[in-house]
Structures are given as C-alpha cells and as structure tokens.
Motif scaffolding. Structure first.
Motif, PDB file in Angstrom:
ATOM      1  N   GLY A 139     -38.534  52.629   2.088  1.00 33.47           N
ATOM      2  CA  GLY A 139     -39.475  53.289   2.970  1.00 33.47           C
ATOM      3  C   GLY A 139     -40.729  52.487   3.260  1.00 33.47           C
ATOM      4  O   GLY A 139     -41.315  52.623   4.343  1.00 33.47           O
ATOM      5  N   PHE A 140     -41.137  51.621   2.322  1.00 33.12           N
ATOM      6  CA  PHE A 140     -42.398  50.902   2.517  1.00 33.12           C
ATOM      7  C   PHE A 140     -42.346  49.947   3.717  1.00 33.12           C
ATOM      8  O   PHE A 140     -43.267  49.961   4.547  1.00 33.12           O
ATOM      9  CB  PHE A 140     -42.785  50.162   1.241  1.00 33.12           C
ATOM     10  N   PRO A 141     -41.333  49.087   3.853  1.00 39.41           N
ATOM     11  CA  PRO A 141     -41.308  48.228   5.047  1.00 39.41           C
ATOM     12  C   PRO A 141     -41.182  49.023   6.340  1.00 39.41           C
ATOM     13  O   PRO A 141     -41.745  48.631   7.368  1.00 39.41           O
ATOM     14  CB  PRO A 141     -40.093  47.324   4.817  1.00 39.41           C
ATOM     15  N   LEU A 142     -40.457  50.154   6.292  1.00 36.78           N
ATOM     16  CA  LEU A 142     -40.356  50.991   7.487  1.00 36.78           C
ATOM     17  C   LEU A 142     -41.710  51.596   7.851  1.00 36.78           C
ATOM     18  O   LEU A 142     -42.099  51.632   9.028  1.00 36.78           O
ATOM     19  CB  LEU A 142     -39.322  52.097   7.259  1.00 36.78           C
ATOM     20  N   ALA A 143     -42.438  52.072   6.832  1.00 41.80           N
ATOM     21  CA  ALA A 143     -43.760  52.643   7.086  1.00 41.80           C
ATOM     22  C   ALA A 143     -44.747  51.575   7.551  1.00 41.80           C
ATOM     23  O   ALA A 143     -45.625  51.847   8.388  1.00 41.80           O
ATOM     24  CB  ALA A 143     -44.277  53.329   5.826  1.00 41.80           C
ATOM     25  N   SER A 144     -44.611  50.361   7.019  1.00 40.46           N
ATOM     26  CA  SER A 144     -45.502  49.285   7.442  1.00 40.46           C
ATOM     27  C   SER A 144     -45.298  48.943   8.916  1.00 40.46           C
ATOM     28  O   SER A 144     -46.228  48.528   9.612  1.00 40.46           O
ATOM     29  CB  SER A 144     -45.249  48.036   6.582  1.00 40.46           C
ATOM     30  N   GLY A 180     -44.312  58.201   9.162  1.00 42.09           N
ATOM     31  CA  GLY A 180     -43.988  59.426   9.881  1.00 42.09           C
ATOM     32  C   GLY A 180     -42.538  59.799   9.682  1.00 42.09           C
ATOM     33  O   GLY A 180     -41.841  59.264   8.812  1.00 42.09           O
ATOM     34  N   THR A 181     -42.057  60.691  10.539  1.00 41.33           N
ATOM     35  CA  THR A 181     -40.687  61.181  10.419  1.00 41.33           C
ATOM     36  C   THR A 181     -39.647  60.071  10.552  1.00 41.33           C
ATOM     37  O   THR A 181     -38.692  60.029   9.764  1.00 41.33           O
ATOM     38  CB  THR A 181     -40.429  62.282  11.456  1.00 41.33           C
ATOM     39  N   PRO A 182     -39.760  59.129  11.519  1.00 42.33           N
ATOM     40  CA  PRO A 182     -38.746  58.074  11.620  1.00 42.33           C
ATOM     41  C   PRO A 182     -38.629  57.225  10.360  1.00 42.33           C
ATOM     42  O   PRO A 182     -37.516  56.933   9.897  1.00 42.33           O
ATOM     43  CB  PRO A 182     -39.218  57.244  12.826  1.00 42.33           C
ATOM     44  N   VAL A 204     -45.816  63.710   0.752  1.00 45.31           N
ATOM     45  CA  VAL A 204     -46.914  64.329   1.505  1.00 45.31           C
ATOM     46  C   VAL A 204     -46.627  64.265   2.999  1.00 45.31           C
ATOM     47  O   VAL A 204     -46.801  65.239   3.732  1.00 45.31           O
ATOM     48  CB  VAL A 204     -48.253  63.643   1.165  1.00 45.31           C
ATOM     49  N   ALA A 205     -46.154  63.102   3.459  1.00 42.67           N
ATOM     50  CA  ALA A 205     -45.810  62.969   4.880  1.00 42.67           C
ATOM     51  C   ALA A 205     -44.657  63.876   5.260  1.00 42.67           C
ATOM     52  O   ALA A 205     -44.525  64.274   6.426  1.00 42.67           O
ATOM     53  CB  ALA A 205     -45.458  61.506   5.188  1.00 42.67           C
ATOM     54  N   GLY A 206     -43.811  64.220   4.285  1.00 42.60           N
ATOM     55  CA  GLY A 206     -42.693  65.110   4.543  1.00 42.60           C
ATOM     56  C   GLY A 206     -43.051  66.581   4.480  1.00 42.60           C
ATOM     57  O   GLY A 206     -42.166  67.431   4.632  1.00 42.60           O
ATOM     58  N   GLY A 207     -44.318  66.903   4.227  1.00 37.35           N
ATOM     59  CA  GLY A 207     -44.761  68.284   4.274  1.00 37.35           C
ATOM     60  C   GLY A 207     -45.116  68.903   2.943  1.00 37.35           C
ATOM     61  O   GLY A 207     -45.540  70.059   2.889  1.00 37.35           O
ATOM     62  N   LEU A 208     -44.968  68.168   1.838  1.00 36.43           N
ATOM     63  CA  LEU A 208     -45.310  68.700   0.527  1.00 36.43           C
ATOM     64  C   LEU A 208     -46.795  68.449   0.248  1.00 36.43           C
ATOM     65  O   LEU A 208     -47.346  67.427   0.663  1.00 36.43           O
ATOM     66  CB  LEU A 208     -44.453  68.040  -0.550  1.00 36.43           C
ATOM     67  N   GLY A 209     -47.439  69.361  -0.461  1.00 33.85           N
ATOM     68  CA  GLY A 209     -48.850  69.184  -0.783  1.00 33.85           C
ATOM     69  C   GLY A 209     -49.069  68.022  -1.743  1.00 33.85           C
ATOM     70  O   GLY A 209     -48.158  67.599  -2.460  1.00 33.85           O
ATOM     71  N   LEU A 210     -50.294  67.506  -1.772  1.00 33.52           N
ATOM     72  CA  LEU A 210     -50.607  66.358  -2.616  1.00 33.52           C
ATOM     73  C   LEU A 210     -50.371  66.675  -4.083  1.00 33.52           C
ATOM     74  O   LEU A 210     -49.711  65.911  -4.797  1.00 33.52           O
ATOM     75  CB  LEU A 210     -52.059  65.930  -2.387  1.00 33.52           C
TER      76      LEU A 210
END
Length: 421
Positions: free
Chosen positions: A45-50, A55-57, A176-182
């Motif tokens: 997920g890290f390279p995708l987020a970078s 986000g969702t994608p 958190v980005a997926g909707g769960l609280g911190l």
C-alpha cells in the motif's frame, strides 16, 4: 473498507504462512498470518499511496495484492500442497492449555488497550513510558492519513526524513483512510498482534524444548519480564499494610528506578506499548527464526532445510520498514549460523540471500537522506545505563537470577532437545 483490508490481511497472511511451512497447525498459521498479512498490506500500500494518495484506489490495490496468496488456494493442486495430510495430524490441545491461552490472551489485550485512552477530556495513556511515544505515533499516522506525508518527513523535526520504521503506523493510517477511527485502528492492530505474539512465542519455545508444558512458559517469560522490583514491591506492600491491594494503586515504578539500580523494564510497558514498531517486528521475527532454527537442524532433510532457509529469509526481508533493529539482528544471526553449522551453509546462505534481496532495498531507501551517522549507530557500552553503580554489580542486580538459571539450563544434559513438529 477498513474491515475488508483487515480480512484480506488475515486471509492472505494465513495462506502465505501455509505456503512457507506446510507442517504448521491452524493456530500457528493464523498467528503467523497476522504479522505477515499486515506487513504485506503496508508494503504494497505504501508505494500506491505515495503515487495515488491514501485513498480508495490505493487501499483497494493493496487489499487485492494482499489477498493473492489466499486466491491461489482456489487452484486444487496448490490447495493440496498447502494443506497436506501431515499438517492435519496434530494432537488436540488439552483444555488446560487452551484455557491458559484464552486467559493470557484476554489479559494481554486488556493491557495493550491501555496504550491509548480517549474520552471527552481528550487523549491519555495507561503507561508512563508512552508519554512521549504516543504523540509521535499519532502524528505519524495523521501525517499519512490526512497530511499527504510522502515521502515521510519527521513530524517533530522540520525538513528531516522519517527514519523510524513506520510500517505499522502506515497500516493504522490505511485503516483510518478506510473509515475506521484513529483509536479503533490502533486498538485493532494491538489486539491482533498481541494474540499472535502469544502463539508464536509458544511455537518458539516448543521448537527449542520439545515439551508442550515447558513451551507454555515461553510467553510468560517473554511478557512478564522484569528485574527484582518485586522484592521492593513486597517490602512496600508489607509496610503499607495493604498487601496485594497495593497493586490497584502502585506508588512507583518497580522495574525502572530513576535513581539508578534497577533498569530491567517490563517488555509490554517499556517496549511493545510505546515502541509500536516492535509490536510488528517481534511477531515477524519469531516465525523467521523458527524456520531458520529448523533449517539448521542436523537431522532435517537437506532439501527441506534449504527450502526453510529460503522461506525464513523471505519473512526476514519484510522487517526493515517494520522494525529495522530486528532486521539487523536477523542478518547477524544468519552470519553466526554460517560459522556454527557448516553442514547447513546452503540453507543459511539462502536465508541471507533472500533477506538481503527483499530487505536490502527497503533498508537503503529508509536510510536515504538520513541524518543518522552509521559509525555511531552501534557501539559498546558495558553496563549501559548503570548510573552510579559499578557495571558488574549493575548486571548482577538486574540479570543475576536469569544468568544463573541460564547457566543451569546450558549445563543440563539434553538442553539442546528440539521439537520435530
């Protein structure tokens, strides 16, 4: 979306654990699958987020990639090799053993839940050693989740690269980005990894003692670690007249004394709670070492030993962004085993090659642009943190009973017995 990511990590990690070691039982596969799945979810997920932002994608892409080992089981041939008959013949655990794990797991999760406390009054913590660490980790998670902090900069040092192994904190940001609280994201990670660590510590103990009852002490020895502070507690409890009731309101820290002397802090309160990287690094390290230890067993099949060495290296290669110190220790252990087990050098060589091939680029990227001076990263300090006490007396006070028992175990006949699971 957050729960989908967690379920994919559990399913993909459990499937991956079965591919790494086919003789592991279901509980061990699930336990090893927790850190494996969380590590893969973060690393993909890290390279995708970078590139795309968190986000969702990016989260969907990481979820799909993490789930691939489980999807591979749809192929009948792979499924048959993943769950061979030998893995189904494990003895059923007794009720006493199962109850011990249930009670220990519940207590461990309750303690880990004190890592962060939230209420209408704000955020707090249940362990004083988390005083400075919790704000740091919250800042790292927030930077990933809402601050577009890619490549990550240190949240407290302007324009400085973040060289702390951040994989678990990035995983919390994914949730958190997926909707769960911190708070719920940290709590869920803590609970899953705490339970996994119990089972994997038992696996490590069983692999060295060959005795299921003795292996039950391995999690206790790991998690209830500490020095001779119980002697001071007994004195305070006696003089106060409150007895064990003093446990409900401890007047001071009984494992680390600020005035010097005892510095043997408990693993949970001084390491696993404040230093969150270890919470992922330790459950990753134990399966790697378990595989490597079986690979150097003189009685094991050479071909199987080489395979286990390779698989151990693949697991160790996940460590740099999870817990860099564990990665350095893993490589050091591999170097020592090359000298100690010359007949198993092909297996250990595969371990080192896989660990370097997979983990080397991560370590190089983490160190890029760092202000860290490599020459000062490792040093020798006999009696480090000894304060005013002479170093030798400091070691005897803090580790004397352990060293004595270790020597007894070392000299005891048959101490090298290992379980052949």
């Amino acid at each position: 979306m957050a729960w989908l990511a967690i379920l994919s990590a559990l399913a993909g990690g459990t499937a991956l654990a079965g591919f790494l070691e086919r003789s592991w039982s279901w509980p061990v596969r699930v336990a090893a699958g927790v850190p494996l799945g969380l590590a893969v979810l973060g690393l993909t997920g890290f390279p995708l987020a970078s590139r795309l932002g968190l986000g969702t994608p990016a989260l969907l892409g990481a979820t799909a990639l993490t789930l691939l080992p489980a999807l591979a089981l749809l192929a009948p041939r792979l499924r048959a090799s993943w769950w061979p008959p030998a893995a189904r013949e494990h003895r059923r655990q007794g009720w006493v053993e199962a109850a011990a794990f249930a009670l220990a797991g519940l207590a461990f999760v309750m303690v880990m839940d004190r890592a962060m406390l939230s209420s209408e009054r704000g955020i707090g913590f249940g362990a004083e050693h988390n005083y400075g660490d919790l704000p740091f980790h919250l800042a790292v998670v927030s930077g990933f989740a809402w601050g577009d902090n890619y490549p990550p900069e240190h949240p407290e040092l302007a324009r400085a690269r973040l060289t702390y192994p951040f994989l678990l904190d990035f995983g919390a940001a994914q949730l958190v980005a997926g909707g769960l609280g911190l708070h719920d994201s940290l709590r869920l990670q803590n609970a899953l990894l705490a339970l996994a660590l119990l089972v994997l510590a038992h696996l490590w103990g069983l692999g060295h003692t060959g005795d299921r009852r003795a292996a039950l002490f391995a999690p206790a020895l790991l998690l209830l670690s500490g020095g001779l502070g119980f002697v001071a507690f007994a004195q305070d409890a006696l003089h106060s007249g409150r007895g064990l009731g003093l446990l409900l309101e401890l007047p001071r820290d009984y494992t680390i004394w600020r005035e010097g002397g005892l510095r043997f802090g408990n693993l949970i309160t001084t390491m696993l709670i404040p230093q969150r990287a270890l919470l992922l690094g330790l459950p990753l390290t134990l399966p790697a070492w378990s595989l490597l230890w079986r690979a150097v067993d003189p009685q094991s099949d050479p071909a199987l030993a080489r395979r286990r060495g390779l698989c151990a290296g693949l697991v160790a290669g996940l460590l740099p962004l999870a817990h860099a110190h564990s990665y350095a220790v893993a490589l050091s252990v591999g170097g020592a085993l090359l000298l100690l087990f010359p007949a198993r050098r092909p297996a250990v060589g595969r371990f080192l090659a896989a660990a370097l091939l997979l983990g080397g680029p991560q370590a190089a990227w983490l160190a890029q642009g760092s202000a860290l001076q490599a020459g000062g990263f490792v040093g020798l300090a006999f009696g480090w943190d000894h304060g005013d006490l002479p170093p030798l007396w400091f070691w005897l006070v803090n580790a004397g009973p352990f060293l004595t028992l270790w020597l007894v175990a070392l000299l005891r006949p048959g101490w090298t017995t290992r379980a052949q699971q």
